[in-house]
Design a protein around this motif. Structure first.
Motif, PDB file in Angstrom:
ATOM      1  N   THR A   1       0.838  -1.209   0.000  1.00  0.00           N
ATOM      2  CA  THR A   1       0.000   0.000   0.000  1.00  0.00           C
ATOM      3  C   THR A   1       0.863   1.245   0.000  1.00  0.00           C
ATOM      4  N   GLU A   2       1.919   1.244   0.848  1.00  0.00           N
ATOM      5  CA  GLU A   2       2.803   2.410   0.880  1.00  0.00           C
ATOM      6  C   GLU A   2       3.529   2.591  -0.451  1.00  0.00           C
ATOM      7  N   ALA A   3       3.955   1.460  -1.048  1.00  0.00           N
ATOM      8  CA  ALA A   3       4.619   1.562  -2.343  1.00  0.00           C
ATOM      9  C   ALA A   3       3.660   2.112  -3.402  1.00  0.00           C
ATOM     10  N   LYS A   4       2.400   1.655  -3.319  1.00  0.00           N
ATOM     11  CA  LYS A   4       1.404   2.149  -4.265  1.00  0.00           C
ATOM     12  C   LYS A   4       1.162   3.638  -4.053  1.00  0.00           C
ATOM     13  N   ALA A   5       1.067   4.049  -2.768  1.00  0.00           N
ATOM     14  CA  ALA A   5       0.869   5.475  -2.484  1.00  0.00           C
ATOM     15  C   ALA A   5       2.071   6.292  -2.953  1.00  0.00           C
TER      16      ALA A   5
END
Length: 518
Positions: A217-221
């Motif tokens: 999720t953080e990588a996507k954000a």
């Protein structure tokens, strides 16, 4: 239970009947009633697609083709050493119907085979489909939940769950699990695992999956932020290019207009030159005509008439003398000289015993010097109009802006006037008032002090300006909670000013109060 008790009392063949019935129950309980989510009615055979949850974070779902070893799916008996199955005993005193209602059915009739780099696992689940199957996998744990069936295994060695795959279709899930270390496993699941260890492995796998999901999720954000930043940079670049394009167009238009203006000026100069030449030619022709007329008149007189010749000669001589007189009548340029101007001495209203004529004359002299002092050689002021280079005009402009409460613009007008002439005290005094309105207290103090320096010597003509300078500097000090004697000095200049009297009284009370408190 009554049925089972009847079966247990059916004589010598009751055990065979119970065994056959148990086999029927074992195969029949795995069937899903018609209309349930796992039922085969109304579903095309071999329906395939994506699972609701893939392998952990989990590897991609592979197409529903059979695994690499052809006979692996659906329990190939050719690998008896690698197949685990549990059979129900055929002889018991009572028949068990499985787990209580609501408990999942553990799937145990799976088959598997391996190579040094991969494990191929086949789990039969009747009626399984992508929509209803939940698959969860980490490097040490694999779980499949398809109501009412549950399959889980604690793997013998770690696997690479990112590159592992699952194929769902034809009532079977086939896993291709990639090993992290190339070696043959002694068994599919680790042995000697108690319930506590199982729970720890489950919790550890869930935490690890959550951490991976959070990282994803953080990588996507972060990727989304990078995309937004990239899009913003692209938009800014496009806007810069558009702005540069507009600037180039403006510059081209300016150059074009300049060239046209230069061409027009050149044409005008040529036209004026031609007109001048034409005027000169016309004057020359007129002079020629006059000379020719004179010659003709001179020839028309008879030569034999002496009296007429003398008269003509006399008249001609008179004309010559008249022309000379006309030429002599033009006055010569004046010689250079100086004119002495005396002014009426100024009478001051002050009594003679209190006369301050010397200071008054010095003040008037300083004012005259200040008006003559102009600094117009500043390069950046070359584009200003003539009226904008006049400090008095700029002072009036600043006063109008101050009256409309546009204090910043008034300060700019006073700044330009001060750059042009630094000797006018009213510019500093008015700028101090603007700084007071904007709460720039230190600058207000500086400008008031500079105005007081220029308002010397102290005479009656600059008394009002000095009183304002003291009041404005005292106001700035009071707002800084520094109580000085500027109001007292202003009161000495104008003792009848009620406002200054009230303010001075307030400051005295404040000073006395602070002294009492200390």
């Amino acid at each position: 239970q009554k049925l089972f008790s009847c079966l247990s009392g059916c004589g010598p063949k009751s055990s065979e009947i119970r065994s056959d019935f148990r086999e029927v129950l074992r195969t029949g309980l795995s069937r899903t009633p018609p209309g349930c989510p796992g039922s085969q009615e109304g579903r095309a055979p071999g329906s395939q697609g994506r699972a609701r949850a893939t392998l952990g974070t989990l590897g991609a779902l592979a197409p529903p083709d059979p695994p690499d070893p052809e006979g692996l799916a659906r329990g190939n008996p050719g690998f008896p050493s690698n197949r685990a199955s549990v059979r129900v005993p055929t002889c018991r005193s009572s028949l068990s119907l499985g787990p209580p209602p609501g408990m999942p059915l553990q799937v145990s009739d799976y088959s598997w085979q391996q190579t040094e780099t991969a494990v191929f696992l086949s789990v039969p689940l009747r009626g399984v489909c992508v929509r209803d199957a939940d698959v969860f996998c980490t490097e040490n744990y694999l779980k499949v939940n398809f109501a009412p069936f549950l399959f889980e295994v604690f793997l013998y060695a770690p696997i690479d769950d990112e590159s592992s795959k699952a194929k769902i279709g034809d009532d079977t899930i086939v896993f291709t699990l990639r090993k992290k270390e190339a070696a043959l496993w002694e068994a599919l699941s680790v042995s000697g695992v108690d319930k506590e260890m199982m729970q720890r492995i489950r919790e550890k796998s869930i935490l690890k999956a959550q951490e991976r999901a959070k990282e994803a999720t953080e990588a996507k954000a972060a990727a989304r932020r990078e995309d937004q930043k990239y899009a913003l940079n692209v938009m800014m670049k496009i806007e810069d290019e558009e702005r540069e394009k507009i600037e180039r167009m403006k510059e081209n238009e300016r150059v074009k207009a300049t060239k046209e203006l230069e061409a027009w000026k050149k044409h005008q100069r040529k036209a004026e030159e031609q007109k001048r030449i034409q005027r000169e030619d016309k004057l020359h022709q007129q002079e020629k005509q006059i000379e020719e007329e004179k010659k003709l008149k001179h020839k028309s007189f008879p030569r034999n008439s002496t009296s007429k010749n003398l008269a003509t000669k006399g008249r001609n001589s008179e004309n010559i003398f008249s022309e000379k007189l006309k030429e002599d009548s033009i006055p010569a340029p004046r010689s250079i000289g100086s004119i002495q101007v005396n002014f009426t001495p100024r009478v001051f209203p002050t009594a003679l015993r209190e006369s301050r004529v010397a200071e008054e004359e010095e003040w008037l002299h300083k004012q005259a010097e200040a008006r003559r002092t102009m600094n117009t050689d500043i390069p950046e002021l070359s584009d200003l109009k003539e009226e904008e280079k006049n400090p008095e005009w700029l002072k009036d402009k600043g006063n109008k802006l101050f009256a409309t409460e546009n204090y910043l613009a008034a300060i700019n007008a006073y700044n330009l006037a001060i750059r042009l002439n630094t000797k006018i005290p009213l510019l500093y005094l008015n700028r101090a008032a603007c700084h007071l309105k904007l709460k720039n207290l230190h600058k207000a103090i500086e400008d008031s002090s500079k105005a007081l320096e220029l308002l010397t010597p102290p005479v009656s003509d600059n008394a009002n300006a000095r009183m304002k300078a003291y009041v404005r500097r005292g106001t700035a000090f009071c707002q800084l909670e520094l109580y000085v004697e500027d109001y007292e000095a202003a009161l000495k200049i104008d003792p009848s000013n009620k406002i200054v009297q009230n303010d001075a009284e307030k400051i005295r009370n404040i000073i006395q109060g602070t002294e009492v408190k200390s």
